[in-house]
Design a protein around this motif. Structure first.
Motif, short mmCIF file in Angstrom:
data_model
loop_
_atom_site.label_atom_id
_atom_site.label_comp_id
_atom_site.label_asym_id
_atom_site.label_seq_id
_atom_site.Cartn_x
_atom_site.Cartn_y
_atom_site.Cartn_z
N PHE A 12 73.13 -26.18 0.98
CA PHE A 12 74.61 -26.09 0.71
C PHE A 12 75.48 -24.95 1.20
N LEU A 13 74.58 -23.62 1.44
CA LEU A 13 75.36 -22.62 2.03
C LEU A 13 74.66 -22.16 3.28
N THR A 14 75.56 -21.71 4.23
CA THR A 14 74.97 -20.96 5.33
C THR A 14 74.43 -19.74 5.26
N ASN A 15 73.75 -19.24 6.15
CA ASN A 15 73.39 -17.83 5.97
C ASN A 15 74.34 -16.98 6.10
N HIS A 16 75.43 -17.25 6.97
CA HIS A 16 76.72 -16.33 6.95
C HIS A 16 77.41 -16.02 5.48
N ALA A 17 77.61 -17.32 4.89
CA ALA A 17 77.97 -17.37 3.39
C ALA A 17 77.14 -16.45 2.50
N ARG A 18 75.95 -16.52 2.71
CA ARG A 18 75.13 -15.81 1.71
C ARG A 18 75.21 -14.25 1.96
N VAL A 19 75.20 -13.87 3.04
CA VAL A 19 75.21 -12.55 3.51
C VAL A 19 76.80 -11.88 3.00
N LEU A 20 77.78 -12.85 3.34
CA LEU A 20 79.13 -12.38 3.05
C LEU A 20 79.35 -12.18 1.45
N ALA A 21 78.64 -13.13 0.60
CA ALA A 21 78.66 -13.07 -0.86
C ALA A 21 77.71 -11.91 -1.21
N ALA A 22 76.56 -11.53 -0.51
CA ALA A 22 75.89 -10.18 -0.85
C ALA A 22 76.73 -9.16 -0.74
N ILE A 23 77.32 -9.04 0.36
CA ILE A 23 78.40 -7.72 0.66
C ILE A 23 79.57 -7.94 -0.31
N ALA A 24 80.12 -8.89 -0.59
CA ALA A 24 81.20 -8.94 -1.60
C ALA A 24 80.81 -8.37 -3.08
N GLN A 25 79.77 -8.56 -3.43
CA GLN A 25 78.97 -8.06 -4.83
C GLN A 25 78.62 -6.77 -4.57
N ASN A 26 78.35 -6.21 -3.39
CA ASN A 26 78.11 -4.83 -3.45
C ASN A 26 78.41 -4.44 -1.90
N PRO A 27 79.69 -3.73 -1.73
CA PRO A 27 79.99 -3.15 -0.43
C PRO A 27 79.20 -2.19 0.18
N GLY A 28 78.45 -1.77 -0.47
CA GLY A 28 77.63 -0.47 0.09
C GLY A 28 76.06 -1.07 0.16
N ILE A 29 75.96 -2.21 0.19
CA ILE A 29 74.71 -2.67 0.09
C ILE A 29 73.95 -2.58 1.59
N ARG A 30 72.58 -2.39 1.28
CA ARG A 30 71.66 -2.01 2.84
C ARG A 30 71.36 -3.48 3.49
N VAL A 31 71.23 -3.21 4.74
CA VAL A 31 70.82 -4.57 5.48
C VAL A 31 69.62 -4.96 4.74
N ARG A 32 68.48 -4.13 4.47
CA ARG A 32 67.32 -4.49 4.18
C ARG A 32 67.47 -5.33 2.80
N ASP A 33 68.32 -4.60 1.91
CA ASP A 33 68.67 -5.43 0.76
C ASP A 33 69.36 -6.81 0.80
N ILE A 34 69.88 -7.12 1.53
CA ILE A 34 70.70 -8.06 2.04
C ILE A 34 69.62 -9.16 2.59
N ALA A 35 68.79 -8.62 3.16
CA ALA A 35 67.77 -9.62 3.80
C ALA A 35 66.76 -10.01 2.85
N ALA A 36 66.57 -8.96 1.91
CA ALA A 36 65.48 -9.41 0.62
C ALA A 36 66.22 -10.50 0.04
N ARG A 37 67.49 -10.22 -0.40
CA ARG A 37 68.24 -10.94 -1.32
C ARG A 37 68.35 -12.39 -0.74
N CYS A 38 68.71 -12.51 0.48
CA CYS A 38 68.96 -13.88 1.46
C CYS A 38 67.98 -14.53 1.82
N LEU A 39 66.64 -13.89 1.71
CA LEU A 39 65.44 -14.23 2.31
C LEU A 39 65.63 -14.39 3.79
#
Length: 107
Positions: A13-40
């Motif tokens: 249902f969600l694109t990878n772009h939406a997943r990454v944007l949602a991860a950043i919205a929840q934590n604006p200081g999140i690291r790329v490594r952590d986004i990658a792990a969270r979004c698989l």
């Protein structure tokens, strides 16, 4: 053939772009490594998605030492003509699992 291996869904249902944007919205200081792990996703895929989002005005960042701090201009309209009306803020509100009374959903 090994039938015990889990299969990946053919669509989501969600694109990878939406997943990454949602991860950043929840934590604006999140690291790329952590986004990658969270979004698989791979870190390289996340970097490409962030570059896409920045190029089209959906995301900006500022350097803070060795890390980035992201900002999302929430009044930005969604891209597809069929999605005319709602903004990025509306999408992120849905993805944040807000209850009808406005309080965050417990998980």
């Amino acid at each position: 053939m090994d039938d015990s291996a889990p299969s990946r869904p053919r669509w989501t249902f969600l694109t990878n772009h939406a997943r990454v944007l949602a991860a950043i919205a929840q934590n604006p200081g999140i690291r790329v490594r952590d986004i990658a792990a969270r979004c698989l996703l791979t870190e390289r895929a996340v970097q490409k998605i962030i570059a896409d989002l920045e190029a089209d005005g959906y995301l900006t960042h500022t350097r803070n030492g060795r890390s980035n701090r992201y900002q999302i201009p929430v009044g930005t309209p969604l891209r597809h003509p069929a999605d005319a009306g709602p903004t990025v803020a509306d999408l992120l509100a849905v993805l944040s699992f807000q209850r009808q009374d406005g309080r965050p959903e417990s998980r």
